[in-house]
Structure formats: structure tokens, C-alpha cells
Design a protein around this motif. Structure first.
Motif, mmCIF file in Angstrom:
data_model
loop_
_atom_site.group_PDB
_atom_site.id
_atom_site.type_symbol
_atom_site.label_atom_id
_atom_site.label_comp_id
_atom_site.label_asym_id
_atom_site.label_seq_id
_atom_site.Cartn_x
_atom_site.Cartn_y
_atom_site.Cartn_z
ATOM 1 N N THR A 80 0.829 -1.199 0.000
ATOM 2 C CA THR A 80 0.000 0.000 0.000
ATOM 3 C C THR A 80 0.869 1.258 0.000
ATOM 4 N N GLY A 81 0.335 2.262 -0.622
ATOM 5 C CA GLY A 81 1.025 3.545 -0.616
ATOM 6 C C GLY A 81 0.360 4.542 0.288
ATOM 7 N N GLU A 82 -0.687 4.151 0.937
ATOM 8 C CA GLU A 82 -1.433 5.040 1.833
ATOM 9 C C GLU A 82 -0.985 4.811 3.272
ATOM 10 N N PRO A 83 -0.558 5.852 3.967
ATOM 11 C CA PRO A 83 -0.044 5.692 5.338
ATOM 12 C C PRO A 83 -1.075 5.121 6.305
ATOM 13 N N HIS A 84 -2.351 5.560 6.186
ATOM 14 C CA HIS A 84 -3.329 5.079 7.161
ATOM 15 C C HIS A 84 -3.622 3.589 6.960
ATOM 16 N N VAL A 85 -3.558 3.123 5.722
ATOM 17 C CA VAL A 85 -3.752 1.688 5.471
ATOM 18 C C VAL A 85 -2.575 0.898 6.049
ATOM 19 N N ALA A 86 -1.357 1.453 5.904
ATOM 20 C CA ALA A 86 -0.172 0.783 6.460
ATOM 21 C C ALA A 86 -0.267 0.686 7.981
ATOM 22 N N ARG A 87 -0.782 1.781 8.609
ATOM 23 C CA ARG A 87 -0.913 1.752 10.076
ATOM 24 C C ARG A 87 -1.925 0.691 10.499
ATOM 25 N N ARG A 88 -3.049 0.610 9.732
ATOM 26 C CA ARG A 88 -4.041 -0.412 10.066
ATOM 27 C C ARG A 88 -3.461 -1.818 9.889
ATOM 28 N N GLY A 89 -2.670 -1.986 8.844
ATOM 29 C CA GLY A 89 -2.031 -3.286 8.644
ATOM 30 C C GLY A 89 -1.092 -3.631 9.797
ATOM 31 N N ALA A 90 -0.376 -2.613 10.284
ATOM 32 C CA ALA A 90 0.530 -2.854 11.425
ATOM 33 C C ALA A 90 -0.249 -3.238 12.677
ATOM 34 N N HIS A 91 -1.376 -2.560 12.898
ATOM 35 C CA HIS A 91 -2.213 -2.893 14.053
ATOM 36 C C HIS A 91 -2.756 -4.322 13.928
ATOM 37 N N ILE A 92 -3.186 -4.661 12.721
ATOM 38 C CA ILE A 92 -3.702 -6.019 12.506
ATOM 39 C C ILE A 92 -2.604 -7.053 12.753
ATOM 40 N N GLU A 93 -1.399 -6.739 12.258
ATOM 41 C CA GLU A 93 -0.292 -7.665 12.469
ATOM 42 C C GLU A 93 0.011 -7.842 13.958
ATOM 43 N N ALA A 94 0.029 -6.752 14.709
ATOM 44 C CA ALA A 94 0.313 -6.834 16.150
ATOM 45 C C ALA A 94 -0.764 -7.643 16.875
ATOM 46 N N THR A 95 -2.028 -7.393 16.473
ATOM 47 C CA THR A 95 -3.123 -8.138 17.109
ATOM 48 C C THR A 95 -3.022 -9.628 16.805
ATOM 49 N N LEU A 96 -2.721 -9.973 15.563
ATOM 50 C CA LEU A 96 -2.587 -11.382 15.193
ATOM 51 C C LEU A 96 -1.408 -12.038 15.911
ATOM 52 N N LYS A 97 -0.343 -11.301 16.104
ATOM 53 C CA LYS A 97 0.798 -11.871 16.836
ATOM 54 C C LYS A 97 0.436 -12.125 18.296
ATOM 55 N N ARG A 98 -0.342 -11.196 18.898
ATOM 56 C CA ARG A 98 -0.790 -11.440 20.280
ATOM 57 C C ARG A 98 -1.691 -12.660 20.338
ATOM 58 N N LEU A 99 -2.569 -12.815 19.337
ATOM 59 C CA LEU A 99 -3.444 -13.979 19.292
ATOM 60 C C LEU A 99 -2.627 -15.266 19.123
ATOM 61 N N THR A 100 -1.569 -15.200 18.299
ATOM 62 C CA THR A 100 -0.690 -16.359 18.131
ATOM 63 C C THR A 100 0.000 -16.716 19.443
ATOM 64 N N ALA A 101 0.469 -15.678 20.148
ATOM 65 C CA ALA A 101 1.111 -15.922 21.449
ATOM 66 C C ALA A 101 0.122 -16.534 22.435
ATOM 67 N N ARG A 102 -1.131 -16.033 22.399
ATOM 68 C CA ARG A 102 -2.161 -16.579 23.288
ATOM 69 C C ARG A 102 -2.436 -18.047 22.954
ATOM 70 N N ALA A 103 -2.507 -18.389 21.673
ATOM 71 C CA ALA A 103 -2.719 -19.779 21.276
ATOM 72 C C ALA A 103 -1.551 -20.654 21.736
ATOM 73 N N GLU A 104 -0.340 -20.122 21.623
ATOM 74 C CA GLU A 104 0.833 -20.871 22.090
ATOM 75 C C GLU A 104 0.759 -21.108 23.595
ATOM 76 N N ARG A 105 0.322 -20.116 24.341
ATOM 77 C CA ARG A 105 0.173 -20.277 25.790
ATOM 78 C C ARG A 105 -0.864 -21.349 26.123
ATOM 79 N N LEU A 106 -1.966 -21.360 25.373
ATOM 80 C CA LEU A 106 -2.993 -22.372 25.627
ATOM 81 C C LEU A 106 -2.446 -23.776 25.371
#
Length: 450
Positions: free
Chosen positions: A258-284
Motif C-alpha cells: 500500500t502507498g497510503e499511510p493510514h492503510v499501512a498503520r491499520r495493517g501494522a495494528h492487525i499484524e500486532a493483534t494477530l501476533k498477540r493472538l498467536t502468542a495466546r494460542a501458544e500459551r494455551l
């Protein structure tokens, strides 16, 4: 009186009551029969005495000189208690002969041969020479009662000793018979949600075996339910790995394309959330492993190797000076599964990195006796918070990062190894920081696996 609730108390009470009734009944029956037999013996002695004295009295009276009919009293040769007294009378009631201690007021008028009784004496009368000479022998009733009482006391005293001994024997027998039940209860008390295997019941009485079988069947159903719950958590976490990894890759691709900054920020937020979910699944998955997996193996390994692998892997994502590992120079051998040691160490270190001061290192220390200590600098954790930190989904504060189950996983593994997780804040000898320690089972340690 209320019936005891315990089976042992009820058996003691019922058997003791039955024994007491039997002993009292036997003692009473013996006393009645004994009294009857004593009466017959004394009556026989009384009759024998009269029948032996009467011929002697007749010879004495007949041999007297004519006209000498005065009453005679025999003198006592030696002083003694005269239990039998007698009088010899003629057909007109005149006393011809009497024993030295005879009291004439005791003897009633002659009423014929045979036994008689007054308020104080037992009597027996006999006659000779066509009833012209009559003898009456008297025995005090108090003497017969006294003899019967002494014999009954002699029989009763051993009974008073036998009854307590019988009660003690019954108590010992009941306690010995209840020993398998107490052992079964003690084995059952050791069971918890992490150990729901069948309780050995081979030594139980046949009357209790159905109850033990029913209880073991219940434990088996509970174990199946817990295993299904753990399996669901582990399988769910495992199945989420690939979709989460794909979603993270897509989020990263969106950020790059993407060339749009706000889309990139949303993608970063989504990535961080998915990584937390992955960590939570690993903990389970780790929690399911900690609760249901086998922690002790048939082989031994060096605890230092497992810790080095974990620390080296974690150093790839943090500065080198953030992690400090100190292990003994000699091997620390243990039969604990290295994967379990890795899960335990990783969660302790991640907890320290998340909540400790970023400017000071996390210290990981393994002692030669298997004591694993992870400490970090930081603010002091209040004691009331410290007590509940090992619970599931507990965090040091509402704004703290993490899933809240890291220390719970460590606590579960530690409890199953027989060494509870110890948390301290501040660190011993210092005014700040946090320390967690677990004593790992080493070769030669007799700690039982829960």
C-alpha cells in the motif's frame, strides 16, 4: 444419645453394647444359680449335722442317772464362732441339751421334722425315740448370705477386669478391620484434577468394594472430561497456527504494497493483534501440556542444556545484555522432560522481560541442587497482588501486557513436580524487583510426581 456418624464408632458402640448385655446377663444368671446351689449345700450341711448330733444326744440323755433331767449346756473347748447352734428337747418342750452359744429365743416351738425358717435363721428339726427326743439345728441366714456374697464378689471382680479388656480387644479389632478403609481414604485424598487415576481397592472388604468400584468409575469419567477439555484447548490452538500465520503474512504484505499511510498503520495494528493472538494460542497449548502431559521421563538429561537452548533463542529478539544465565560447571541431571523445563523457563523469563525494568538484565540462575531462580529489577509488587499472580489470567496491573497465564503454566508444572512456585517481591537482600523460583527434581531426589 445420638448414634455416631462414623462406621467405626457405630461398630464399637453396637459390639460394646452387645458384649455388655451378654456379660451382665451371664453374671446375673450365674449369681442366681450360685445362690440356689449354695442354699442346697447349706441345707444339706444343716440336715447332716442334725442327723449326726441326734444319736449322740440320745446316748447322752439315756445314759444319765435316773432323775437327772436337768438341762445341760456343752462348754466350748476353744473360742470360735459357732455357725451351727442346736437344742435338744423332749416331747413337752423341755430343753435337755444345747450348744454353748445357743440362744433359746431363736428356736421356735417344735413343729415337726424338716426344714423351717425364721426372720434370722434357717432351721432343721429331727426326732428320735418315737418323738420323745427332738433336736433343732439353726444356722444364721446372714452366714449364708455372707458366703454367697463373697463368692459372687470373687466371681465378679475378674468380670470387671474382663469387660474393659474385651472392650479394648473389640476396639483394636475394629480399628484393624477399618485400616483398609483409612488407607483407601488417604489414597483418595491425594487425588486432584491432575491425577484422576483409579484408587487401589484390592485390600478393601467385599462389602465396600462396590462403592470403591463406583468411585473409580466416577474418577474415570472425570478424567475423560478433563482430557477432552485439554484436548480441545490444545487442538484449537494448534489448528489456529496456520491460519494466524497466513493472516500475519497478508497483513505484512498489505503494509508493503500500500502507498497510503493510514492503510499501512491499520495493517501494522492487525499484524500486532494477530501476533498477540498467536502468542495466546501458544500459551494455551503450553497450559494443556502442563496439565495433561507427562513431565517425568525414563531417561535423564542435563538441565543446563535445556536452559541454554531457551535463553539463546530468546536472545535473538532482545538485546544481549538483557538476559543473564548462570549455571553450575558440573551437570545437573534430571528426569524432567526438557520440553517442560523449556516451557517453565521461557514463561518465567518472558514475564520478567514484560514487567521488569528495561534498563536492568533478567537474571536466570540454576543451582547445583536444581533450584531455578529468575529475577528482575522493577517496582515492588504488593503482597496481596503477589498471592494471586499464579492464578489464570492474572496480571500485575490492569495495564500490564501479556496473556495472564504465563505464571499459571509455571505454577501448574511446579505443583506436578512436587515443588510449588515461590514468588518474592522485593528480591531477597534488595529493596526492589521481583523473583520467582522453582526447585527442579534432580537425580536422587525422591520428590513424587503429582
Amino acid at each position: 444419645m445420638r448414634c455416631p456418624r462414623s462406621l467405626q464408632g457405630r461398630l464399637l458402640l453396637s459390639l460394646g453394647a452387645v458384649l455388655l448385655v451378654i456379660w451382665v446377663g451371664a453374671a446375673w444368671t450365674t449369681a442366681v444359680l450360685l445362690r440356689h446351689e449354695i442354699g442346697e449345700v447349706f441345707d444339706s450341711s444343716l440336715q447332716e449335722t442334725a442327723q449326726r448330733l441326734l444319736p449322740l444326744a440320745v446316748m447322752d440323755i439315756v445314759g444319765r442317772e435316773e432323775g437327772d433331767v436337768a438341762s445341760q449346756r456343752l462348754g466350748a473347748i476353744h473360742g470360735h464362732d459357732e455357725l451351727f447352734t442346736y437344742v435338744v428337747r423332749d416331747d413337752k418342750g423341755k430343753v435337755l441339751l444345747q450348744s454353748h452359744a445357743a440362744d433359746l429365743s431363736v428356736f421356735p416351738p417344735y413343729s415337726g421334722p424338716g426344714f423351717g425358717r425364721t426372720a434370722t435363721h434357717r432351721l432343721y428339726s429331727e426326732e428320735a425315740l418315737q418323738g420323745t427326743i427332738r433336736i433343732t439345728v439353726a444356722e444364721p441366714l446372714a452366714h449364708e448370705d455372707g458366703v454367697a456374697r463373697e463368692i459372687q464378689i470373687g466371681l465378679g471382680l475378674p468380670i470387671l477386669l474382663v469387660i474393659p479388656a474385651a472392650f479394648a480387644a473389640v476396639m483394636l479389632a475394629v480399628r484393624r478391620s477399618m485400616r483398609p478403609l483409612r488407607a483407601f481414604r488417604e489414597r483418595l485424598e491425594t487425588r486432584n484434577e491432575k491425577d484422576l487415576g483409579p484408587v487401589a481397592s484390592d485390600d478393601l472388604p467385599s462389602e465396600v468394594l462396590p462403592l470403591a468400584a463406583t468411585l473409580n468409575a466416577l474418577l474415570d469419567r472425570l478424567r475423560a472430561a478433563f482430557e477432552a477439555e485439554r484436548s480441545l484447548a490444545a487442538n484449537t490452538a494448534h489448528e489456529l497456527r496456520n491460519p494466524l500465520a497466513g493472516a500475519i503474512a497478508q497483513a505484512q504484505r498489505i503494509q508493503k504494497e500500500t502507498g497510503e499511510p493510514h492503510v499501512a498503520r491499520r495493517g501494522a495494528h492487525i499484524e500486532a493483534t494477530l501476533k498477540r493472538l498467536t502468542a495466546r494460542a501458544e500459551r494455551l497449548m503450553q497450559l494443556a501440556r502442563a496439565e495433561g502431559g507427562r513431565l517425568r521421563l525414563d531417561r535423564t538429561s542435563d538441565l543446563r542444556d535445556a536452559l541454554r537452548v531457551v535463553i539463546d533463542d530468546m536472545r535473538r529478539n532482545v538485546p544481549q545484555d538483557r538476559l543473564s544465565l548462570r549455571v553450575p560447571e558440573t551437570p545437573v541431571m534430571s528426569d524432567i522432560d526438557p520440553d517442560a523445563v523449556g516451557i517453565l523457563c521461557r514463561n518465567l523469563v518472558e514475564n520478567a522481560l514484560s514487567h521488569g525494568s528495561p534498563s536492568s538484565p533478567v537474571e536466570v540462575i540454576l543451582d547445583p541442587d536444581g533450584l531455578l531462580t529468575v529475577s528482575n529489577d522493577g517496582p515492588v509488587v504488593p503482597s496481596e497482588t503477589l498471592e494471586r499472580l499464579a492464578g489464570r489470567f492474572e496480571r500485575a496491573g490492569s495495564s500490564a501486557r501479556g496473556s495472564g497465564i504465563g505464571l499459571s503454566i509455571v505454577s501448574t508444572i511446579a505443583e506436578r513436580l512436587g515443588s510449588p512456585l515461590t514468588l518474592r517481591s522485593p528480591r531477597p537482600g534488595r529493596g526492589s524487583g521481583f523473583e520467582a523460583s522453582v526447585r527442579l527434581v534432580t537425580v536422587g531426589d525422591g520428590t513424587a510426581l503429582m
